[in-house]
Write a protein that holds these residues in place. Structure first.
Motif, PDB file in Angstrom:
ATOM      1  N   ALA A  99      12.210 -15.141  -3.838  1.00 51.11           N
ATOM      2  CA  ALA A  99      10.997 -14.796  -3.100  1.00 51.11           C
ATOM      3  C   ALA A  99      11.075 -15.439  -1.719  1.00 51.11           C
ATOM      4  O   ALA A  99      11.759 -16.454  -1.533  1.00 51.11           O
ATOM      5  N   TYR A 100      10.375 -14.862  -0.754  1.00 51.25           N
ATOM      6  CA  TYR A 100      10.396 -15.426   0.594  1.00 51.25           C
ATOM      7  C   TYR A 100       8.997 -15.388   1.206  1.00 51.25           C
ATOM      8  O   TYR A 100       8.125 -14.637   0.766  1.00 51.25           O
ATOM      9  N   LYS A 101       8.823 -16.211   2.259  1.00 54.31           N
ATOM     10  CA  LYS A 101       7.567 -16.201   3.001  1.00 54.31           C
ATOM     11  C   LYS A 101       7.660 -15.147   4.093  1.00 54.31           C
ATOM     12  O   LYS A 101       8.636 -15.081   4.821  1.00 54.31           O
ATOM     13  N   SER A 102       6.625 -14.379   4.173  1.00 52.90           N
ATOM     14  CA  SER A 102       6.592 -13.333   5.202  1.00 52.90           C
ATOM     15  C   SER A 102       5.681 -13.707   6.367  1.00 52.90           C
ATOM     16  O   SER A 102       5.522 -12.936   7.306  1.00 52.90           O
ATOM     17  N   SER A 147      15.238 -22.567   1.185  1.00 54.71           N
ATOM     18  CA  SER A 147      15.473 -22.816   2.604  1.00 54.71           C
ATOM     19  C   SER A 147      14.148 -22.773   3.350  1.00 54.71           C
ATOM     20  O   SER A 147      13.204 -22.098   2.927  1.00 54.71           O
ATOM     21  N   VAL A 148      14.093 -23.508   4.459  1.00 50.95           N
ATOM     22  CA  VAL A 148      12.881 -23.546   5.287  1.00 50.95           C
ATOM     23  C   VAL A 148      13.286 -23.351   6.749  1.00 50.95           C
ATOM     24  O   VAL A 148      14.364 -23.789   7.180  1.00 50.95           O
ATOM     25  N   GLY A 149      12.411 -22.688   7.503  1.00 51.97           N
ATOM     26  CA  GLY A 149      12.680 -22.438   8.913  1.00 51.97           C
ATOM     27  C   GLY A 149      11.840 -23.318   9.828  1.00 51.97           C
ATOM     28  O   GLY A 149      10.691 -23.648   9.517  1.00 51.97           O
ATOM     29  N   LEU A 216       5.506 -24.389   9.537  1.00 46.32           N
ATOM     30  CA  LEU A 216       6.655 -23.834   8.818  1.00 46.32           C
ATOM     31  C   LEU A 216       6.877 -22.411   9.317  1.00 46.32           C
ATOM     32  O   LEU A 216       5.969 -21.585   9.288  1.00 46.32           O
ATOM     33  N   TYR A 217       8.081 -22.169   9.799  1.00 45.82           N
ATOM     34  CA  TYR A 217       8.346 -20.881  10.427  1.00 45.82           C
ATOM     35  C   TYR A 217       8.931 -19.883   9.423  1.00 45.82           C
ATOM     36  O   TYR A 217       9.843 -20.202   8.659  1.00 45.82           O
ATOM     37  N   SER A 218       8.415 -18.679   9.438  1.00 39.65           N
ATOM     38  CA  SER A 218       8.996 -17.574   8.674  1.00 39.65           C
ATOM     39  C   SER A 218       8.243 -16.305   9.023  1.00 39.65           C
ATOM     40  O   SER A 218       7.066 -16.363   9.400  1.00 39.65           O
ATOM     41  N   ASP A 219       8.896 -15.201   8.961  1.00 37.72           N
ATOM     42  CA  ASP A 219       8.205 -13.919   9.116  1.00 37.72           C
ATOM     43  C   ASP A 219       8.937 -12.860   8.293  1.00 37.72           C
ATOM     44  O   ASP A 219       9.993 -13.114   7.718  1.00 37.72           O
ATOM     45  N   ASP A 220       8.367 -11.667   8.238  1.00 42.39           N
ATOM     46  CA  ASP A 220       8.895 -10.628   7.351  1.00 42.39           C
ATOM     47  C   ASP A 220      10.225 -10.059   7.831  1.00 42.39           C
ATOM     48  O   ASP A 220      10.966  -9.483   7.043  1.00 42.39           O
ATOM     49  N   THR A 225      12.611 -18.557   5.302  1.00 46.03           N
ATOM     50  CA  THR A 225      12.049 -19.496   4.325  1.00 46.03           C
ATOM     51  C   THR A 225      11.962 -18.785   2.973  1.00 46.03           C
ATOM     52  O   THR A 225      11.183 -17.845   2.799  1.00 46.03           O
ATOM     53  N   SER A 226      12.769 -19.231   2.025  1.00 44.31           N
ATOM     54  CA  SER A 226      12.869 -18.521   0.743  1.00 44.31           C
ATOM     55  C   SER A 226      13.114 -19.495  -0.394  1.00 44.31           C
ATOM     56  O   SER A 226      13.487 -20.652  -0.192  1.00 44.31           O
TER      57      SER A 226
END
Length: 243
Positions: A99-102, A147-149, A216-220, A225-226
């Motif tokens: 799963a990941y953060k969008s 992982s994290v961005g 915390l950075y992440s986008d679709d 970040t997953s």
């Protein structure tokens, strides 16, 4: 034993008996009566022997059929066992998720759960995208990776973009991942992987530490970040070994 061999045995028995009694008879009539009587006995003995031979042959045939039946049953049982083993292998517990953060997280707090809301795979349905928590359906050895961005978030004026995170089991720290940015132009990603024993019912998730930045950075589109986990093999032990 063949019928010829049976008859031969009967003749030999008669010959032995005749030699024994030959000197006991003085006239032909008595000897003739003896011979007739002996032949009658021989015929009776032959019939009895033939009957025994037939009985033994029938018993052998019956035993042969029983052996063939047992051999067929053994083949069937072997096939059933092989099928059962294949079924057991195929029906073993399958657990795997990614799963990941969008979306970005702004002003993330200490020990805040990181919720990876977009699921790519969730075999076994053990990961909850609403809470970010994985619950082990069986005891065993699992592989976890996340992982994290870390990056400047548009519209958010910050001077620090470091991200410090932990993977925990039942709230107990296991491993960490850090992404450190020193400039607004940096684009960083931190990750870690661990193979851990987890008991059935144990919960696994990731949290943010109170260090560095609060974003915390992440986008679709980038999906940096997953969270991933999978069961490697089932294993039963007494008590938890989480340290």
């Amino acid at each position: 034993m063949s019928r010829f061999n049976s008859f031969l045995l009967t003749v030999l028995l008669f010959e032995s008996r005749y030699i024994h009694v030959e000197g006991e008879y003085n006239n032909v009539h008595d000897l003739e009566q003896f011979v007739k009587e002996e032949f009658r006995h021989l015929r009776d003995n032959e019939k009895e022997l033939n009957h025994k031979i037939s009985t033994l042959e029938k018993e052998n045939e019956d035993k042969g059929r029983q052996i063939r039946k047992l051999e067929e049953e053994l083949k069937y049982l072997k096939k059933e066992r092989e099928l059962d083993q294949r079924t057991r292998r195929q029906s073993r517990t399958l657990v795997a998720f990614t799963a990941y953060k969008s979306q970005h997280i702004h002003n993330i707090t200490k020990e805040q759960k990181i919720v990876y809301e977009h699921i790519l795979l969730n075999d076994g349905n053990a990961y909850d995208s609403n809470t970010g928590v994985f619950t082990a359906p069986v005891s065993g050895v699992y592989l976890f990776s996340y992982s994290v961005g870390s990056k400047a978030i548009p519209g958010v004026p910050l001077t620090q973009y470091d991200v410090f995170t932990r993977l925990v089991i039942n709230g107990v720290h296991q491993v960490s991942a850090v992404a450190e940015s020193t400039s607004i132009d940096d684009d960083e990603q931190g990750s870690t992987t661990a193979i851990l024993f987890v008991l059935e019912g144990d919960t696994v998730w990731t949290i943010h530490e109170l260090k560095g930045g609060s974003n915390l950075y992440s986008d679709d589109s980038e999906r940096v970040t997953s969270f991933t986990g999978t069961l490697l093999y089932e294993k039963q032990v007494s008590g938890s070994i989480i340290g």
